[in-house]
Enzyme design. Structure first.
Site, mmCIF file in Angstrom:
data_model
loop_
_atom_site.group_PDB
_atom_site.id
_atom_site.type_symbol
_atom_site.label_atom_id
_atom_site.label_comp_id
_atom_site.label_asym_id
_atom_site.label_seq_id
_atom_site.Cartn_x
_atom_site.Cartn_y
_atom_site.Cartn_z
ATOM 1 N N PHE B 185 17.117 22.995 20.077
ATOM 2 C CA PHE B 185 16.371 22.682 18.853
ATOM 3 C C PHE B 185 15.989 23.997 18.190
ATOM 4 O O PHE B 185 15.288 24.818 18.776
ATOM 5 C CB PHE B 185 15.112 21.859 19.135
ATOM 6 C CG PHE B 185 14.449 21.414 17.860
ATOM 7 C CD1 PHE B 185 14.790 20.198 17.285
ATOM 8 C CD2 PHE B 185 13.531 22.222 17.204
ATOM 9 C CE1 PHE B 185 14.209 19.784 16.085
ATOM 10 C CE2 PHE B 185 12.944 21.820 16.004
ATOM 11 C CZ PHE B 185 13.286 20.600 15.447
ATOM 12 N N ASP B 290 15.396 32.353 20.551
ATOM 13 C CA ASP B 290 14.471 31.553 19.743
ATOM 14 C C ASP B 290 13.249 31.204 20.592
ATOM 15 O O ASP B 290 13.277 30.289 21.400
ATOM 16 C CB ASP B 290 15.186 30.288 19.253
ATOM 17 C CG ASP B 290 14.306 29.458 18.341
ATOM 18 O OD1 ASP B 290 13.104 29.760 18.213
ATOM 19 O OD2 ASP B 290 14.825 28.488 17.749
ATOM 20 N N LYS B 321 4.713 28.452 15.812
ATOM 21 C CA LYS B 321 3.825 27.624 16.644
ATOM 22 C C LYS B 321 2.560 28.374 17.070
ATOM 23 O O LYS B 321 1.712 28.637 16.226
ATOM 24 C CB LYS B 321 4.605 27.074 17.844
ATOM 25 C CG LYS B 321 5.651 26.008 17.403
ATOM 26 C CD LYS B 321 6.180 25.226 18.580
ATOM 27 C CE LYS B 321 7.253 24.224 18.205
ATOM 28 N NZ LYS B 321 6.730 22.881 18.011
ATOM 29 N N THR B 345 8.956 34.245 -1.409
ATOM 30 C CA THR B 345 7.708 34.465 -2.149
ATOM 31 C C THR B 345 6.548 34.822 -1.226
ATOM 32 O O THR B 345 5.921 35.867 -1.378
ATOM 33 C CB THR B 345 7.344 33.217 -2.975
ATOM 34 O OG1 THR B 345 8.348 33.032 -3.967
ATOM 35 C CG2 THR B 345 5.994 33.384 -3.660
#
Lengths: 464, 464
Positions: B185, B290, B321, B345
């Protein structure tokens, strides 16, 4: 008249080069860890007030750029600070929640209160995320779910489909498409970037979905003198969309900005958007109006698309920037049948949502949309007059509310002009190849317009 | 012993069904605007404390799930609240900046201070964004820039390349690829989702890049009894990666989680990851670790990959997280040659960064990593013992630190177990098809383990 923002600095005050020595010293430290090449200067966050940035060198700078259109109430608005100090946000101080798992009770109040008061007409449903790019990604996903549901005609996906899904080889899915317009900017993650068409450097070396692009009408200004040309350009653009939709049933959505923000402040008429809504509606293709840059009042209505008098609402309206968090409003029929289809961990940030609630209250109480309309008229009039004084240098003064721009002779001169304005204490930014854009806060008033135009005039004299 | 979190509730206390009537009343209101089907219950944010959630019905719930692994210090840690009330974050109260344009001076202090102190060894550079998905998107983009630069061999892109870029048809770019692992994931935006392989429902109906997937070794537990099986599975997986890399020069990156978090808490050995680093390093393919779910201490080291003793660091480590904002650390040679290539941004949220600074200080001061190691031993020992008591129901107790899981007989029983635990005041969550995952805060201690295991035991008695 009472100013909308109390106790602002009297005006611009510049005592060093911008960026000054303290900014450059910070940049050196910053660059040891992060990319600091894009930084204009470092800001003294607490001293900045209203329309004025105070930088770390003590310069007071009039802000037309608003951190790329992200500052709705100016800097350190008293209502925002009072809410902060008064404990109104304390429920959001002690952890960052996953809003789809165990939201704080206060979140429901924000969602059904302020966030629903500003919902575009006909779009009562809301997805919150954290950025504009994430808003666009999920809006596009919602359109894909809708098209796939129609194509499956209510049937469940087959086990084989599900197995191929895990291999990124779903039949009839990888060639689903989104139409976007030349010059469009919709974000930089790989999905939204596939719809972005503003600059090659934003897209170079990144795999893209092979989605079609159509011409943006690129209206000529002034509008009344160029009515026939513009009408034809808009008709050609609509014809391209129609032809694509009729040729390819795999097109799930058309995405468009009300005014192209990065692409050079390119406008189109209400009639154009009405046509686009008709074409997409007849074919049940999702129309996504990307209001990340135009939303939250800069054009004088809360959403820019309100000015179009559409025959029916867009299907989805995305937002971020001045809204402080990202998200989109959508029509009830786009609600996914199953939970978890459109989901992520944070689903936005309740603290930024709580600040947005205060921002919306101030916009309502102080009639900041009325102010934007009034100031916008002054701004566009003054820009038009400026163009009249420097016709070889400047052109195409244009704007809706204070969401305004002018064009400069050529890209190099535009860049010089932005730099020169910066030295005179005016923070602005480019859009497209040779435009300068105005994205001031909603508390930008006539006296700020005059102060800005005074500096534009001084710079134009030199560059003309 | 002094508890790590002062003045926590004495323990679980349940007086209604969970979710209770007040939660269900809020869900009705919430669902009029947002998708509220996924909500477990509504939380009383201010009353929640330490490892205990207080819900709006007044239940005190022991939290093993941490808002999908997002709560580092528990709820309303006194240091976080003191910093908030004491004015430490006031510079971030008055507007949300674009951090790449005019960052507040304080941001530089955070970046070169706390955020650099926790930088993985060998990865001094940092990109900040807002979410894990955005972190992965930009990490992948960084790998593509690297591969394209090598392929162009220093030459500038041709005008034709740039023109085709605007049409999403760059030669040799759309077929650049990222390898990910079955069960992985990495996020839900279309780029990161193309690397996600956890569940079909996450991917169904969304166009994906046709990137390759390889088997995750899927170690069997206990490790010592299954050493030979596991070694072979890992060798097969590495062989698949090698074969793909050697066959296809268009593979820019391999992305992998240290422990598959959504995919069912699947572990692999340090030797496996060492092999993966060797294979990618030799071929100059970017290795992205990751750590969105594993990062920030849950495994007992700040980054899970620290436990592998790698021959050289990963190229990129992503986070979000527990870190409160998203981002990634990377090796200096991956710094893009041009500015604006990797940009957006907001570039994160300085307020969440300021809270993270406090979080890191508390982790250091209170040796929370030491606590995670100690508590993790107790937790895995107790889970192993639980599995021993209910062998037909439970299996595969496993964990690194308190990042732990057990498997349940089948998916339906797993779901029933999670529900039953909830009724007894224990908030947990599934991972994969039939695992229950532990993602408690870093202040989770032995007494919380015992309180949790007591409820697991009660539920297991009924379901066994």
């Amino acid at each position: 008249m009472t100013p909308l923002f109390p106790d602002e600095p009297r005006g611009i005050s510049v005592s060093t080069a911008i960026p000054g020595p303290r900014s450059e010293a910070l940049r050196l430290r910053h660059a040891a860890v992060q990319d600091a090449r894009t930084v204009h200067f470092y800001q003294h966050a607490r001293k900045s007030r209203g329309n004025y940035i105070v930088d770390v060198d003590g310069n007071t700078i009039l802000d037309l750029y608003g951190h790329i259109a992200c500052v709705p109430l100016g800097y350190n608005h008293p209502d925002l600070l009072d809410a902060w100090r008064g404990g109104r946000f304390d429920w959001a101080a002690g952890y960052r929640p996953a809003l789809g798992i165990a939201p704080p009770a206060e979140w429901v109040g924000i969602v059904e209160g302020a966030l629903s008061r500003v919902a575009p007409r006909g779009l009562p449903n809301l997805m919150t995320v954290t950025t504009g790019s994430e808003a666009v990604e999920n809006a596009i996903k919602t359109a894909f779910v809708r098209l796939a549901r129609r194509r499956r005609n209510g049937a469940a996906p087959s086990p084989e489909d599900l197995a191929l899904t895990m291999l990124n080889r779903q039949p009839h899915t990888n060639d689903m498409k989104v139409i976007s317009f030349e010059g469009a900017f919709h974000g930089r993650s790989l999905g939204s970037l596939s719809a972005t068409r503003s600059k090659a450097i934003h897209k170079l070396d990144f795999p893209a979905f092979e989605w079609p692009v159509v011409a943006f009408p690129a209206n000529r200004f002034p509008l009344d003198e160029n009515a026939a040309y513009n009408r034809e350009a808009e008709a050609r653009s609509l014809d391209q969309v129609t032809a694509l939709l009729d040729a390819d049933p795999q097109i799930a959505a058309v995405i468009i900005e009300p005014i192209q923000g990065e692409g050079g402040d390119r406008h189109a008429s209400a009639a154009f958007f009405q046509g686009l809504r008709r074409i997409t509606s007849e074919r049940e293709v999702t129309l996504i109006v990307d209001e990340v840059q135009t939303g939250a009042g800069g054009t004088g209505t809360f959403w820019a698309h309100e000015a179009w008098d559409l025959p029916e609402p867009p299907d989805i309206v995305t937002f971020s920037k001045k809204m402080q968090l990202g998200g989109y409003y959508f029509r009830p029929e786009l609600f996914p049948a199953e939970p978890w289809r459109i989901f992520n961990t944070f689903l936005g940030d309740p603290l930024r949502g709580a600040q947005l609630e205060v921002i919306i209250e101030v916009i309502e109480r102080d009639d900041l949309l009325g102010n934007v309309v009034r100031t916008g008229k002054t701004l566009v009039r003054e820009l038009t007059s400026l163009v009249g004084r420097y016709p070889g240098l400047l052109s195409s003064a244009r704007g809706v509310g204070t969401y305004a721009a002018i064009d400069v002779r050529d890209p190099a001169t535009r860049d010089r002009m932005v730099k020169a304005l910066q030295q005179l204490g005016v923070e602005s930014g480019g859009s497209g190849d040779r435009s300068i854009r105005f994205r001031p806060a909603l508390v930008f008033e006539d006296r700020h317009v005059h102060e800005a135009i005074d500096r534009f005039d001084a710079v134009a004299k030199v560059l003309a």
